[in-house]
Design a protein around this motif. Structure first.
Motif, PDB file in Angstrom:
ATOM      1  N   PRO A  16       0.732  -1.229  -0.028  1.00 10.73           N
ATOM      2  CA  PRO A  16       0.031  -0.017   0.134  1.00 10.73           C
ATOM      3  C   PRO A  16       0.983   1.300  -0.167  1.00 10.73           C
ATOM      4  CG  PRO A  16      -0.107  -1.030   2.151  1.00 10.73           C
ATOM      5  CD  PRO A  16       0.565  -1.900   1.273  1.00 10.73           C
ATOM      6  N   PRO A  17       0.226   2.528  -0.375  1.00 15.75           N
ATOM      7  CA  PRO A  17       0.985   3.603  -0.411  1.00 15.75           C
ATOM      8  C   PRO A  17       1.557   3.870   0.975  1.00 15.75           C
ATOM      9  CG  PRO A  17      -0.931   3.896  -1.558  1.00 15.75           C
ATOM     10  CD  PRO A  17      -1.018   2.436  -0.828  1.00 15.75           C
ATOM     11  N   ASP A  18       2.806   4.530   0.972  1.00 16.73           N
ATOM     12  CA  ASP A  18       3.398   4.913   2.316  1.00 16.73           C
ATOM     13  C   ASP A  18       2.731   6.199   2.893  1.00 16.73           C
ATOM     14  OD1 ASP A  18       5.299   3.176   2.076  1.00 16.73           O
ATOM     15  OD2 ASP A  18       6.865   4.180   1.106  1.00 16.73           O
ATOM     16  N   GLN A  46      -3.967  12.439   1.670  1.00 18.94           N
ATOM     17  CA  GLN A  46      -5.056  11.542   1.583  1.00 18.94           C
ATOM     18  C   GLN A  46      -4.580  10.033   1.086  1.00 18.94           C
ATOM     19  OE1 GLN A  46      -8.371  12.121   2.393  1.00 18.94           O
ATOM     20  NE2 GLN A  46      -7.372  13.868   3.232  1.00 18.94           N
ATOM     21  N   VAL A  47      -3.767   9.908  -0.031  1.00 18.79           N
ATOM     22  CA  VAL A  47      -3.525   8.663  -0.371  1.00 18.79           C
ATOM     23  C   VAL A  47      -2.050   8.089  -0.030  1.00 18.79           C
ATOM     24  CG1 VAL A  47      -3.189   7.359  -2.670  1.00 18.79           C
ATOM     25  CG2 VAL A  47      -4.775   9.175  -2.623  1.00 18.79           C
ATOM     26  N   GLY A  48      -1.361   8.752   0.277  1.00 19.01           N
ATOM     27  CA  GLY A  48       0.141   8.352   0.461  1.00 19.01           C
ATOM     28  C   GLY A  48       0.932   8.419  -0.702  1.00 19.01           C
ATOM     29  N   LEU A  49       2.148   7.768  -0.545  1.00 15.07           N
ATOM     30  CA  LEU A  49       3.041   7.889  -1.700  1.00 15.07           C
ATOM     31  C   LEU A  49       2.925   6.353  -2.343  1.00 15.07           C
ATOM     32  CD1 LEU A  49       6.141   9.675  -0.035  1.00 15.07           C
ATOM     33  CD2 LEU A  49       4.303  10.402  -1.802  1.00 15.07           C
ATOM     34  N   PRO A  50       2.443   6.112  -3.387  1.00 11.69           N
ATOM     35  CA  PRO A  50       2.199   4.598  -4.094  1.00 11.69           C
ATOM     36  C   PRO A  50       3.545   4.505  -4.619  1.00 11.69           C
ATOM     37  CG  PRO A  50       0.778   6.355  -5.119  1.00 11.69           C
ATOM     38  CD  PRO A  50       1.442   7.117  -4.131  1.00 11.69           C
TER      39      PRO A  50
END
Length: 151
Positions: A16-18, A46-50
């Motif tokens: 998952p995104p960091d 919101q998402v993180g770092l993919p």
């Protein structure tokens, strides 16, 4: 949200995104004395770092697209270290790196676009030390990758 779609298309569900926090963002902003573009801030909070897989590069190469591949989003500490290191090697002082391609070239924001909602994405080619605007905003840049159909 386009970064969320990017993660669905081009990152492994096993990784998952960091996550990124507001405090992480503030460290970068304080170090370089400017506010990152709001589009970018909102997306990574919101998402993180993919972490894109090789499938993105393969799709770009196989389809012979004129699109620079996105290999890695830099986490906040990497933003600081990579930007500082590359400034000694020719990265202009007004650019702050936030991602890389598979060859180690940099995707950057310009600190002159302090805190704008949407700011251009710049590409720094480390071989010839050229800088090009490659997208008018972070979201439009990410949308280009979302428009590439996976295999």
């Amino acid at each position: 949200m386009s970064l969320e779609r990017f993660a669905e298309l081009w990152a492994s569900s096993s990784y998952p995104p960091d996550p990124v926090t507001e405090a992480d963002i503030r460290i970068v902003e304080q170090r370089f004395g400017f506010c990152l573009p709001n589009e970018y801030r909102h997306a990574v909070l919101q998402v993180g770092l993919p972490r894109p897989t090789i499938a993105l590069l393969d799709a770009i190469v196989d389809r012979e697209l004129y699109l620079r591949d996105l290999s890695n989003f830099l986490n906040p500490s990497e933003i600081v270290s990579v930007t500082d290191d590359w400034r000694y090697l020719g990265l202009p002082e007004d650019l702050v790196a936030f991602a890389t391609d598979c060859m180690g070239n940099l995707f950057c924001f310009c600190n002159a676009n302090d805190g704008e909602e949407a700011a251009p994405v710049f590409f720094f080619d480390h071989d010839d030390q050229t800088v090009d605007v490659i997208a008018p905003s972070f979201n439009q840049w990410i949308d280009e990758f979302c428009g590439v159909a996976p295999h």
